[in-house]
Design a protein around this motif. Structure first.
Motif, mmCIF file in Angstrom:
data_model
loop_
_atom_site.group_PDB
_atom_site.id
_atom_site.type_symbol
_atom_site.label_atom_id
_atom_site.label_comp_id
_atom_site.label_asym_id
_atom_site.label_seq_id
_atom_site.Cartn_x
_atom_site.Cartn_y
_atom_site.Cartn_z
ATOM 1 N N THR A 240 1.233 -3.455 -11.519
ATOM 2 C CA THR A 240 -0.116 -4.021 -11.591
ATOM 3 C C THR A 240 -0.423 -4.991 -10.451
ATOM 4 O O THR A 240 -1.553 -5.060 -10.008
ATOM 5 C CB THR A 240 -0.344 -4.731 -12.940
ATOM 6 O OG1 THR A 240 0.684 -5.686 -13.135
ATOM 7 C CG2 THR A 240 -0.357 -3.740 -14.078
ATOM 8 N N ALA A 241 0.557 -5.738 -9.998
ATOM 9 C CA ALA A 241 0.308 -6.695 -8.903
ATOM 10 C C ALA A 241 1.529 -6.769 -7.987
ATOM 11 O O ALA A 241 2.159 -7.822 -7.872
ATOM 12 C CB ALA A 241 -0.025 -8.066 -9.472
ATOM 13 N N PRO A 242 1.858 -5.671 -7.307
ATOM 14 C CA PRO A 242 3.029 -5.702 -6.424
ATOM 15 C C PRO A 242 2.776 -6.578 -5.204
ATOM 16 O O PRO A 242 1.628 -6.767 -4.791
ATOM 17 C CB PRO A 242 3.216 -4.241 -6.024
ATOM 18 C CG PRO A 242 1.843 -3.665 -6.104
ATOM 19 C CD PRO A 242 1.172 -4.390 -7.242
ATOM 20 N N ASP B 268 0.822 -1.210 0.000
ATOM 21 C CA ASP B 268 0.000 0.000 0.000
ATOM 22 C C ASP B 268 0.857 1.262 0.000
ATOM 23 O O ASP B 268 0.461 2.269 -0.565
ATOM 24 C CB ASP B 268 -0.938 0.004 1.207
ATOM 25 C CG ASP B 268 -1.931 -1.148 1.174
ATOM 26 O OD1 ASP B 268 -2.137 -1.733 0.085
ATOM 27 O OD2 ASP B 268 -2.481 -1.480 2.240
ATOM 28 N N GLY B 269 2.027 1.208 0.608
ATOM 29 C CA GLY B 269 2.924 2.359 0.667
ATOM 30 C C GLY B 269 3.709 2.594 -0.612
ATOM 31 O O GLY B 269 4.331 3.648 -0.781
ATOM 32 N N MET B 270 3.685 1.632 -1.535
ATOM 33 C CA MET B 270 4.461 1.772 -2.774
ATOM 34 C C MET B 270 3.969 2.942 -3.616
ATOM 35 O O MET B 270 4.751 3.605 -4.289
ATOM 36 C CB MET B 270 4.422 0.471 -3.569
ATOM 37 C CG MET B 270 5.189 -0.657 -2.888
ATOM 38 S SD MET B 270 4.953 -2.263 -3.658
ATOM 39 C CE MET B 270 5.993 -2.095 -5.093
ATOM 40 N N ALA B 271 2.690 3.234 -3.568
ATOM 41 C CA ALA B 271 2.135 4.349 -4.339
ATOM 42 C C ALA B 271 2.751 5.674 -3.899
ATOM 43 O O ALA B 271 2.922 6.580 -4.713
ATOM 44 C CB ALA B 271 0.621 4.387 -4.184
ATOM 45 N N HIS B 272 3.101 5.769 -2.630
ATOM 46 C CA HIS B 272 3.745 6.978 -2.110
ATOM 47 C C HIS B 272 5.034 7.278 -2.872
ATOM 48 O O HIS B 272 5.409 8.430 -3.034
ATOM 49 C CB HIS B 272 4.024 6.822 -0.617
ATOM 50 C CG HIS B 272 4.828 7.929 -0.028
ATOM 51 N ND1 HIS B 272 4.268 9.152 0.271
ATOM 52 C CD2 HIS B 272 6.136 8.013 0.286
ATOM 53 C CE1 HIS B 272 5.223 9.931 0.764
ATOM 54 N NE2 HIS B 272 6.353 9.262 0.789
ATOM 55 N N PHE B 273 5.712 6.232 -3.318
ATOM 56 C CA PHE B 273 6.972 6.387 -4.042
ATOM 57 C C PHE B 273 6.773 6.381 -5.559
ATOM 58 O O PHE B 273 7.729 6.311 -6.318
ATOM 59 C CB PHE B 273 7.951 5.272 -3.645
ATOM 60 C CG PHE B 273 8.374 5.368 -2.211
ATOM 61 C CD1 PHE B 273 9.337 6.286 -1.807
ATOM 62 C CD2 PHE B 273 7.796 4.563 -1.249
ATOM 63 C CE1 PHE B 273 9.718 6.391 -0.481
ATOM 64 C CE2 PHE B 273 8.167 4.651 0.076
ATOM 65 C CZ PHE B 273 9.128 5.578 0.465
ATOM 66 N N GLY B 274 5.524 6.433 -6.006
ATOM 67 C CA GLY B 274 5.237 6.489 -7.435
ATOM 68 C C GLY B 274 5.298 5.156 -8.139
ATOM 69 O O GLY B 274 5.350 5.097 -9.364
ATOM 70 N N ILE B 275 5.286 4.060 -7.393
ATOM 71 C CA ILE B 275 5.340 2.724 -7.978
ATOM 72 C C ILE B 275 3.920 2.315 -8.342
ATOM 73 O O ILE B 275 3.049 2.214 -7.477
ATOM 74 C CB ILE B 275 5.981 1.718 -7.009
ATOM 75 C CG1 ILE B 275 7.404 2.150 -6.694
ATOM 76 C CG2 ILE B 275 5.957 0.307 -7.601
ATOM 77 C CD1 ILE B 275 8.045 1.400 -5.551
#
Length: 76
Positions: A30-32, A20-27
Motif C-alpha cells: 500500500t505504501a512502499p 515504481d518498478g516494484m509492480a513489475h515484480f508483483g509487489i
C-alpha cells in the motif's frame, strides 16, 4: 535502533524509480518506499539480531520494515 529510526532510514534509502518498478515484480504494497533488497540487508546487518525490534517493525505494517524485521528476527 528504534522502529522510528529504522523507518526513517528506510525512507532515506527509498527511491521513486525503485518503488515504481516494484509492480513489475508483483509487489502490491500500500505504501512502499522503494528500497532495494541489498540495501535492506545492509541495514539489517547493521542492526543485528533483535527480536523485540523485529516484532515492532513487523507490526508497523510497512513493506520494507517487514523485510528488515524478517532479516533481524531470532531464528527458530
Amino acid at each position: 535502533m528504534t522502529v522510528d529510526e529504522v523507518i526513517a532510514e528506510l525512507r532515506r534509502l527509498g527511491r521513486g524509480e525503485h518503488r515504481d518498478g516494484m509492480a513489475h515484480f508483483g509487489i502490491k504494497a500500500t505504501a512502499p518506499l522503494g528500497v532495494k533488497v541489498p540495501e535492506m540487508r545492509a541495514l539489517a546487518k547493521r542492526i543485528g539480531r533483535d527480536q523485540k525490534l523485529a516484532d515492532a517493525l513487523w507490526k508497523s505494517g510497512q513493506h520494507e520494515a517487514r523485510h528488515v524485521a524478517m532479516m533481524g528476527a531470532e531464528p527458530g
